[in-house]
Design an enzyme around this catalytic site. Structure first.
Site, PDB file in Angstrom:
ATOM      1  CD  GLN A 154     -31.124  41.536  10.299  1.00 12.31           C
ATOM      2  OE1 GLN A 154     -31.243  40.622   9.492  1.00 12.31           O
ATOM      3  NE2 GLN A 154     -30.343  41.453  11.368  1.00 12.31           N
ATOM      4  CD  GLU A 170     -24.437  56.832  27.358  1.00 15.59           C
ATOM      5  OE1 GLU A 170     -25.664  56.944  27.212  1.00 15.59           O
ATOM      6  OE2 GLU A 170     -23.618  57.711  27.023  1.00 15.59           O
ATOM      7  CG  HIS A 227     -28.844  49.801  19.125  1.00 16.95           C
ATOM      8  ND1 HIS A 227     -28.949  48.756  20.027  1.00 16.95           N
ATOM      9  CD2 HIS A 227     -29.968  50.543  19.277  1.00 16.95           C
ATOM     10  CE1 HIS A 227     -30.081  48.881  20.697  1.00 16.95           C
ATOM     11  NE2 HIS A 227     -30.718  49.956  20.262  1.00 16.95           N
ATOM     12  CD  GLU A 246     -29.378  45.534  11.378  1.00 19.31           C
ATOM     13  OE1 GLU A 246     -28.605  44.564  11.394  1.00 19.31           O
ATOM     14  OE2 GLU A 246     -30.288  45.687  12.209  1.00 19.31           O
ATOM     15  CB  ILE A 295     -23.128  44.134  29.119  1.00 16.74           C
ATOM     16  CG1 ILE A 295     -24.592  44.324  28.701  1.00 16.74           C
ATOM     17  CG2 ILE A 295     -22.620  45.345  29.894  1.00 16.74           C
ATOM     18  CD1 ILE A 295     -25.563  44.395  29.843  1.00 16.74           C
ATOM     19  CB  THR A 337     -18.213  55.294  24.679  1.00 15.21           C
ATOM     20  OG1 THR A 337     -19.639  55.346  24.815  1.00 15.21           O
ATOM     21  CG2 THR A 337     -17.776  56.126  23.478  1.00 15.21           C
TER      22      THR A 337
END
Ligand code: GRF
Length: 221
Positions: free
Chosen positions: A176, A148, A114, A179, A97, A146
């Protein structure tokens, strides 16, 4: 952009680095006009670091466990990243984080991937949560970062079917594969100067993207 006219990209990882590998492969086959100038991991001895070394990319470890707090780790990480003068910072399975100061510093020039169709399933264990919720489709989102968490403007989203026979692992594998398609695509758009974050929105070739980003639907099993 750098003197070679290619975007300088720093990739942050915490683990296996399969998304990093997709970028490395894109550079190798010349479909991706970027310079991968560094790979930085917050965890030592992860497979992503080996991938970087094999591709002759400077690979660095900055172990968060050796820092007293999140602020000091993020400060050191910013200094390390900035020493490579990147145009773009790519979070590829970077499991940290980030402080608001960090996200502000790279606003409009940092991507995350994500594994869900954001805004659904922010946070962890997304594949199991999608199955538990009875979703018919699930997927992955690349977005600008950002302050958030998992909340910045979406760039591109790929969806796949969810089958009744799926468990979290089979679904994760299907996601994946997408991804590894959409992360190089988003990086390419940015590197070509086609993609910007303007007034909190993703803008592709001068047109604002829809809130969920450019949509790709895969029916691959
Ligand atoms: C991916 O599933 C990505 O969506 C999530 O972390 C995982 C990283 O995988 N953010 P890898 O390290 O790129 O293989």
């Amino acid at each position: 952009m750098s003197s070679t006219n290619k975007a300088r990209v720093v990739v942050l990882i915490s683990g296996s680095g399969s998304n990093l590998q997709a970028l490395i492969d894109g550079v190798a086959d010349k479909s991706l006009p970027i310079d991968l100038v560094a790979v930085i991991s917050n965890r030592p001895e992860v497979m992503g670091l080996e991938r970087a070394v094999k591709a002759n990319i400077p690979a660095e470890v900055l172990d968060h466990k050796t820092f007293a707090d999140r602020e000091r780790f993020d400060q050191a990480l910013m200094a390390m990243i900035d020493s490579y003068h990147p145009d773009l910072v790519v979070l590829a399975g970077f499991m940290r984080i980030l402080t608001p100061e960090f996200t502000q510093h790279y606003l409009g020039k940092m991507f995350n991937i994500h594994p869900s169709l954001l805004p659904k399933f922010q946070g962890l264990h997304t594949h199991q949560r999608a199955i538990d919720a009875g979703e018919k489709r699930h997927g992955v989102t690349v977005h600008f970062v950002t302050a958030e968490l998992d909340g910045g403007p979406a760039i591109v989203q790929a969806s796949v079917p969810v089958f009744t026979s799926d468990d979290a692992s089979s679904l994760a594998k299907r996601v994946q594969r997408q991804e590894h398609v959409i992360y190089p695509l988003a990086v390419k758009w940015f590197a070509q100067g086609d993609l910007h974050m303007i007034d909190g929105k993703s803008v592709l070739k001068g047109e604002p993207l829809p809130p969920s980003g450019f949509q790709i639907e895969s029916d691959e099993t």
